[in-house]
Design a protein around this motif. Sequence first.
Motif, PDB file in Angstrom:
ATOM      1  N   ILE A   1       0.842  -1.198   0.000  1.00 24.98           N
ATOM      2  CA  ILE A   1       0.000   0.000   0.000  1.00 24.98           C
ATOM      3  C   ILE A   1       0.878   1.249   0.000  1.00 24.98           C
ATOM      4  O   ILE A   1       0.657   2.185  -0.773  1.00 24.98           O
ATOM      5  CB  ILE A   1      -0.930  -0.005   1.224  1.00 24.98           C
ATOM      6  N   GLY A   2       1.907   1.239   0.862  1.00 19.80           N
ATOM      7  CA  GLY A   2       2.796   2.404   0.927  1.00 19.80           C
ATOM      8  C   GLY A   2       3.470   2.662  -0.403  1.00 19.80           C
ATOM      9  O   GLY A   2       3.667   3.812  -0.811  1.00 19.80           O
ATOM     10  N   MET A   3       3.840   1.578  -1.112  1.00 14.05           N
ATOM     11  CA  MET A   3       4.568   1.768  -2.364  1.00 14.05           C
ATOM     12  C   MET A   3       3.658   2.156  -3.511  1.00 14.05           C
ATOM     13  O   MET A   3       4.087   2.798  -4.457  1.00 14.05           O
ATOM     14  CB  MET A   3       5.319   0.483  -2.720  1.00 14.05           C
ATOM     15  N   ARG A   4       2.390   1.735  -3.445  1.00 14.75           N
ATOM     16  CA  ARG A   4       1.502   1.987  -4.581  1.00 14.75           C
ATOM     17  C   ARG A   4       0.739   3.290  -4.453  1.00 14.75           C
ATOM     18  O   ARG A   4       0.375   3.890  -5.456  1.00 14.75           O
ATOM     19  CB  ARG A   4       0.492   0.838  -4.709  1.00 14.75           C
ATOM     20  N   TYR A   5       0.416   3.696  -3.214  1.00 11.92           N
ATOM     21  CA  TYR A   5      -0.481   4.828  -3.046  1.00 11.92           C
ATOM     22  C   TYR A   5       0.316   6.120  -3.134  1.00 11.92           C
ATOM     23  O   TYR A   5       1.007   6.500  -2.203  1.00 11.92           O
ATOM     24  CB  TYR A   5      -1.214   4.707  -1.712  1.00 11.92           C
ATOM     25  N   ARG A   6       0.244   6.781  -4.263  1.00 11.73           N
ATOM     26  CA  ARG A   6       1.097   7.936  -4.500  1.00 11.73           C
ATOM     27  C   ARG A   6       0.643   9.181  -3.732  1.00 11.73           C
ATOM     28  O   ARG A   6       1.489   9.917  -3.206  1.00 11.73           O
ATOM     29  CB  ARG A   6       1.127   8.214  -6.017  1.00 11.73           C
ATOM     30  N   PRO A   7      -0.647   9.512  -3.638  1.00  5.41           N
ATOM     31  CA  PRO A   7      -1.046  10.807  -3.077  1.00  5.41           C
ATOM     32  C   PRO A   7      -0.581  11.042  -1.640  1.00  5.41           C
ATOM     33  O   PRO A   7      -0.481  12.188  -1.218  1.00  5.41           O
ATOM     34  CB  PRO A   7      -2.579  10.773  -3.143  1.00  5.41           C
ATOM     35  N   TRP A   8      -0.292   9.982  -0.862  1.00  4.28           N
ATOM     36  CA  TRP A   8       0.085  10.256   0.528  1.00  4.28           C
ATOM     37  C   TRP A   8       1.591  10.500   0.671  1.00  4.28           C
ATOM     38  O   TRP A   8       1.996  11.540   1.170  1.00  4.28           O
ATOM     39  CB  TRP A   8      -0.356   9.118   1.447  1.00  4.28           C
ATOM     40  N   ALA A   9       2.406   9.560   0.232  1.00  2.46           N
ATOM     41  CA  ALA A   9       3.849   9.720   0.466  1.00  2.46           C
ATOM     42  C   ALA A   9       4.657   9.429  -0.787  1.00  2.46           C
ATOM     43  O   ALA A   9       5.787   8.966  -0.713  1.00  2.46           O
ATOM     44  CB  ALA A   9       4.301   8.827   1.606  1.00  2.46           C
ATOM     45  N   GLY A  10       4.101   9.691  -1.946  1.00  3.37           N
ATOM     46  CA  GLY A  10       4.901   9.618  -3.159  1.00  3.37           C
ATOM     47  C   GLY A  10       5.068   8.235  -3.758  1.00  3.37           C
ATOM     48  O   GLY A  10       5.765   8.088  -4.745  1.00  3.37           O
ATOM     49  N   GLY A  11       4.457   7.205  -3.154  1.00  5.90           N
ATOM     50  CA  GLY A  11       4.562   5.877  -3.733  1.00  5.90           C
ATOM     51  C   GLY A  11       5.992   5.379  -3.780  1.00  5.90           C
ATOM     52  O   GLY A  11       6.771   5.623  -2.865  1.00  5.90           O
ATOM     53  N   SER A  12       6.319   4.673  -4.865  1.00  6.01           N
ATOM     54  CA  SER A  12       7.652   4.067  -4.931  1.00  6.01           C
ATOM     55  C   SER A  12       8.745   5.111  -5.111  1.00  6.01           C
ATOM     56  O   SER A  12       9.912   4.841  -4.845  1.00  6.01           O
ATOM     57  CB  SER A  12       7.689   3.063  -6.078  1.00  6.01           C
ATOM     58  N   ILE A  13       8.391   6.307  -5.579  1.00  7.16           N
ATOM     59  CA  ILE A  13       9.418   7.343  -5.766  1.00  7.16           C
ATOM     60  C   ILE A  13       9.775   7.977  -4.434  1.00  7.16           C
ATOM     61  O   ILE A  13      10.926   8.263  -4.156  1.00  7.16           O
ATOM     62  CB  ILE A  13       8.903   8.418  -6.741  1.00  7.16           C
ATOM     63  N   GLY A  14       8.765   8.175  -3.581  1.00  8.17           N
ATOM     64  CA  GLY A  14       9.021   8.796  -2.298  1.00  8.17           C
ATOM     65  C   GLY A  14       8.918  10.305  -2.369  1.00  8.17           C
ATOM     66  O   GLY A  14       8.752  10.888  -3.445  1.00  8.17           O
ATOM     67  N   VAL A  15       8.982  10.943  -1.200  1.00  6.44           N
ATOM     68  CA  VAL A  15       8.933  12.408  -1.144  1.00  6.44           C
ATOM     69  C   VAL A  15      10.056  12.909  -0.256  1.00  6.44           C
ATOM     70  O   VAL A  15      10.547  12.196   0.616  1.00  6.44           O
ATOM     71  CB  VAL A  15       7.596  12.920  -0.546  1.00  6.44           C
ATOM     72  N   ASN A  16      10.439  14.163  -0.483  1.00  6.18           N
ATOM     73  CA  ASN A  16      11.362  14.824   0.433  1.00  6.18           C
ATOM     74  C   ASN A  16      10.561  15.492   1.538  1.00  6.18           C
ATOM     75  O   ASN A  16       9.416  15.872   1.337  1.00  6.18           O
ATOM     76  CB  ASN A  16      12.178  15.874  -0.302  1.00  6.18           C
ATOM     77  N   LEU A  17      11.194  15.612   2.696  1.00 13.27           N
ATOM     78  CA  LEU A  17      10.528  16.252   3.822  1.00 13.27           C
ATOM     79  C   LEU A  17      11.243  17.556   4.132  1.00 13.27           C
ATOM     80  O   LEU A  17      12.460  17.664   3.946  1.00 13.27           O
ATOM     81  CB  LEU A  17      10.590  15.348   5.059  1.00 13.27           C
ATOM     82  N   PRO A  18      10.506  18.546   4.629  1.00 15.05           N
ATOM     83  CA  PRO A  18      11.186  19.757   5.097  1.00 15.05           C
ATOM     84  C   PRO A  18      12.033  19.445   6.322  1.00 15.05           C
ATOM     85  O   PRO A  18      11.761  18.496   7.061  1.00 15.05           O
ATOM     86  CB  PRO A  18      10.035  20.709   5.427  1.00 15.05           C
TER      87      PRO A  18
END
Lengths: 334, 305
Positions: free
Chosen positions: A137-154
Amino acid sequence: MIEEFVIEFLAMFAIFGILTLALNLQYGFMGFLNLGIYLQVIAGALTMGIFPRLAMEIFGVSPGLDFVYDNPQVVASLNQSLSTSPGVSILLLLITIIVAMVIAAFLGWLFTHFEFRLSGIYQVIFVIALAEIVRVIGMRYRPWAGGSIGVNLPDLFGWLGTYHYLGRFVFLLGVFGIVILVFIRFCNSPFGRLLKTIREDEPAAKCLGKDTDKTKRIAVTVASAFAGLVGVLFCLYYASIIPATFNGDDFAFWPLAMIIMGGTGSIGGALLGAAVFTFLRKAIFMLPTFLYFLPFDIKFFDIIFLGLILLLFILYKPKGILPEKFRPMRIHKR
Amino acid sequence: MIDIMLITGLVLAFNLSLQTMGFSLQHVTLGIPNIAHGVIVVIAAYVAYLFYLVGCSPYLSLLVSIPVGVALTLVIFKTLLYAKKRGSSKYALLIITLAYAVIFFGISNIFAAQVIALSPVVTSYFVLNRADFSFFGLPGVLLVSGVASFGLAAGFGFLLMKTKLGIAMRAVIENAPLAETQGVDTNRVIAIAWVFSGALAGLAGVLYSLWFVVSTKIWMLMLIRVLCGCVVGGIDKPHGAFLGGFAMGLSEILIITALAGFLGGWITGYRLIIPVLITCVVLLIAPTGVIDKLEKIKLKRFKIK
């Protein structure tokens, strides 16, 4: 080079030390081999997605932008705002940690209702299955935390100016120290002794009038909360959420190897194992500069090495280097 | 013309039933789930890829992949026996299979890197459906895996029920020390069971690569599907596990196809969740597996008569 190595090693030691202690509470003390512990780690990591959104609300920056899809702009503007307001930063940090620990603990408590229905060993793979689901779920669901690409945090330590990297590091070690103290108190309490009784002989504990199911549930919940903390700290240290990094190898099998090498059921052993293994892994990943002639990637050797160590220790030294000490109970003379 | 999703579901169902049968056979004989089972399947799939790249039919690779599966399984088996002799606990035995899974995963990665280097296009994923033959417009893998899965299940059932070896095996499954007192060489019988399940793993790997996309990372996926099938069908009974694996493979594909029709294609990324959800529900209703419930119903009807 050496300084970087030492800082990286200590930070990873802190993160994996906490995870090892959490796993040791379940496996070493209670006898429940919870290899699905990375479920809670991922849950904690995904909870880190809350604080940038809260910060966006607080500072009112960039109303039309989305945190994931316009990640660079949002992070840049949040970094500017956070660097001038230490109070908000610390508050956000505390809120995130508390929320993550509560969510992870809740998930741990929830899944015990399924896990304890299974017999000994099938539990183990069932919890891995649950954890893999959360990872998918974490890897597929993009709108929350970027999916497999991930997001940067402040950066929450931006208010320290040029020392923000050091601040993060010191915070990590501070949390690690607190967690060690908590675990020492917790495991040497009557509750910890009850857990060991359950591991040794569950029917006997039941005969003495102890509610073993409830005790096991509490222990799993506590360990889950600390596993959630691991996820938060990992994301905080690297200032990004990449759900794909939280795989079973790194966050369940390696900690297990650490416990088995150090000593099951002893806090010192778990920490020793974590230290040795983190050091060796960091060293192996530095080896490619010296072993460029090998025809395959050295990171595959890393995993073979993990398996061999697990195998040799479980066969020839199953109690580890620092085995658990059995103190005989003091009998009062009348 | 059968729908393509139905073919996919059937191929997965046949494949999973082969794997769950082996997996549960390993569990009933030694009492430990073999976590390395999924990795052996993946290694067998890469053997098939190697044959394809060299220019042979993937079906020919069964000659190599089955012995490879048997050999790797026997390595695990020998270590487990050694550990049992030293008096290791059940968890220790489980961790040994986990350690082997991790070692084999590393080896499969190295092997895969060498195999991929041979191919004209360098990707970490592959599927061999172009190398398959077809009959009456249907893919050959459907026929082969169907015949293999049901044929082997029937053959194994016959072996268990009718031959002397099968009786010995059932005795060992029921009560190993007691069987030993009756003159059964338990280690030999268990070794035969493990060899059989290793061969099943080798077969399943080759058949899987003929229809589905393979990479070294899928071993965990494989393990989870197999485990869910086993738990649903009944861990302690190979025929229950066989049915569970079959139902699990078919339901995973069909349910996700139906859901994708309602909700859109994005849901297919989450299809691993379906087996685990089914397992959760089944655990609440029938903790020992569906096959136990079925057998109880049969008994009740018998009593009323």
